[in-house]
Enzyme design. Sequence first.
Site, mmCIF file in Angstrom:
data_model
loop_
_atom_site.group_PDB
_atom_site.id
_atom_site.type_symbol
_atom_site.label_atom_id
_atom_site.label_comp_id
_atom_site.label_asym_id
_atom_site.label_seq_id
_atom_site.Cartn_x
_atom_site.Cartn_y
_atom_site.Cartn_z
ATOM 1 N N CYS A 89 16.682 36.678 -71.052
ATOM 2 C CA CYS A 89 15.322 36.146 -70.866
ATOM 3 C C CYS A 89 14.509 37.038 -69.945
ATOM 4 C CB CYS A 89 15.369 34.719 -70.314
ATOM 5 S SG CYS A 89 13.730 33.982 -70.145
ATOM 6 N N CYS A 137 11.973 35.207 -67.757
ATOM 7 C CA CYS A 137 12.481 34.522 -66.566
ATOM 8 C C CYS A 137 12.822 35.499 -65.458
ATOM 9 C CB CYS A 137 13.766 33.761 -66.880
ATOM 10 S SG CYS A 137 13.719 32.821 -68.370
ATOM 11 N N ASP A 138 13.687 36.439 -65.793
ATOM 12 C CA ASP A 138 14.346 37.241 -64.766
ATOM 13 C C ASP A 138 13.688 38.601 -64.537
ATOM 14 O OD1 ASP A 138 16.159 35.146 -64.664
ATOM 15 O OD2 ASP A 138 17.492 36.042 -66.130
#
Lengths: 78, 319
Positions: free
Chosen positions: B149, B152-153
């Site tokens: 992801c 997200c990261d």
Amino acid sequence: MDKKVKVYSTPTCPFCIRTKQFLKDNNIFFEDVDVAADQEAAKEMMQRSGQMGVPVIDIEGRLIVGFDKEEIKKALGM
Amino acid sequence: MKFPAGAGHFPPRPGNGGNMYDLIIIGAGPAGITAAVYAARKKMDFIVITGDIGGQAAWSGDIENYTGYQFVTGPELVSKFEEHMRKYAIETKEGEEAVEIKKGPAGVAVRTTKGAYEAKTVIIASGKKSRELGVPGEKEFKNHGLTYCATCDGPLFAGKDVAVIGGGNSALDAALQLMRIARRVYLITNAPAFTGDPVMLEKVRASAAVTSMVNTEIKEIIGGKMVTGIRIKKDGTEPTLSVGGVFVEIGLIPNAAFAPEVDKNGAGEIKVNCRNETSVPGIFAAGDVTDVPEKQIIIAAGEGAKAALTAFRYLSRMR
């Protein structure tokens, strides 16, 4: 007694948003640490949790990686 | 929607065994949650078994094509779905995943990571998950520099050299996000060319921070506590690239391995007809785990509704 809760998150991560929403819905106060904006905090999170995924939830020093509702509830004594 | 007289309500746990549900819904993404709302309104005796709430929708960014919402984010829409589901007293087994389902003479047995259940009908709405590379080091370094992801990261990789693996739109999207954050982005595909949208590809190519590599295989993820590099194979050699992050964006696969008895297509998607019936009577499927054309949140939701109504009719005929 209210427990000290800290959420390491990024503004774009869906499960960070869901984690914070979950805490808000349950009237849990927390410190929101944006690791995208604060590189020092990002380092601190990686060092403490030994990994790079967000969110990381710190409940009274106990670290939970990811939006693990059951673990969060347990740590909060809900 | 009209149903035969007398088919409106099912007594709790009727018939054989005393512990058999009318229905088990596997998954709580848009399809599973919508099926649950419909099943609750038909007063069926059922449970929902799911790893998480929202599925892929929870990972979606901005949504501008779900009717009634001109603009909503994935997490917001999922919160709305969940709120709607919670309005009914639906027994939800969250953090629990189906391991195997098996059709028996009386109903369908569902074995999960935490227990075993039985129901007259099952709706599989388990969606899709990120495809894995299947190379050494991938599992060990997940969340230790390897992620599925970028949204997200990504911010955690500021100033680092990173690799994005994949050639489609999701890989290009990840590269576009990361080229603003990371120092260098290696965009790597094993195919002879990138297949994503030309507009995105142009933007990626225009960036001095991105190095594109085609016909390149990933052999291994390397590191200590965190990722430090990847071993690649290109033109017969196997050099190592030093990277501090690996973003795997090579598409999605259906979560259907727990249902070996139902027919699937070449992509592993469960085959359904227009009533969401699978090849096994009593087992229905809905949403992205099926071969329904177009994977969209609104379509998955509609399919979930159809599956619940078909299960309801099936039960009416059984009585």
